[in-house]
Design a protein around this motif. Sequence first.
Motif, short mmCIF file in Angstrom:
data_model
loop_
_atom_site.label_atom_id
_atom_site.label_comp_id
_atom_site.label_asym_id
_atom_site.label_seq_id
_atom_site.Cartn_x
_atom_site.Cartn_y
_atom_site.Cartn_z
N GLN B 54 -27.52 -40.20 -8.68
CA GLN B 54 -27.66 -39.99 -10.12
C GLN B 54 -27.49 -38.51 -10.42
O GLN B 54 -28.31 -37.68 -9.99
N LYS B 57 -29.15 -37.67 -16.45
CA LYS B 57 -30.00 -38.70 -17.05
C LYS B 57 -30.27 -38.35 -18.50
O LYS B 57 -30.52 -37.18 -18.83
N GLY B 62 -38.85 -44.31 -18.34
CA GLY B 62 -38.65 -44.69 -16.94
C GLY B 62 -38.40 -46.16 -16.72
O GLY B 62 -38.00 -46.57 -15.63
N SER B 65 -33.58 -47.81 -15.42
CA SER B 65 -33.19 -47.23 -14.14
C SER B 65 -31.83 -47.78 -13.75
O SER B 65 -31.34 -48.75 -14.32
#
Lengths: 112, 116
Positions: B54, B57, B62, B65
């Motif tokens: 990754q 972001k 959270g 994902s």
Amino acid sequence: AQRVTQPEKLLSVFKGAPVELKCNYSYSGSPELFWYVQYSRQRLQLLLRHISRESIKGFTADLNKGETSFHLKKPFAQEEDSAMYYCALSGWGETSGSRLTFGEGTQLTVNP
Amino acid sequence: KAGVTQTPRYLIKTRGQQVTLSCSPISGHRSVSWYQQTPGQGLQFLFEYFSETQRNKGNFPGRFSGRQFSNSRSEMNVSTLELGDSALYLCASSPQGLGRSGYGYTFGSGTRLTVV
């Protein structure tokens, strides 16, 4: 922070008339600008990239760093140009990965 | 050349459940990004993967994902679904990602998630 503003949510023109879709951006580094188009019931498609300086389907867009703008223009609109247009920005040469920041979009309608 | 393929096309889930969406990028493309599209918020960046890592972001909780496999295929997962997660989730692929490559992303048709 990256920000893209498309001031017009809706734009309506007649066939054969010139069209300009406005896009302004805010970015502290060197931006990479794109125009994407979404025709009815179709996927989002890349229309133009500023670095290629090409004309696609009669559309052109010039990056104006002084005015922080990347307006999309076409001299003679066609009915098949009716679609949602998104301006998008990415940082040029970013080492932290890639992300596109999109404007809210402009719905273009070309009337017969 | 096959485009970006997303499965499933439509999903209906109940609040509190979890969901996994799948994306197969264009062959040879190593960068895969995910975006959420809603009428109110427009197109928002979720995350980007490159070579199973990754790289970037977005500002999502959270509960959202993702991961990328060695063949560049990617999945995103949303746990404990909320009504506000109802959206069109778009996957996009690129040979290298943005930046100096100058490439734009090629988008899939999306997965329409409805949370009831």
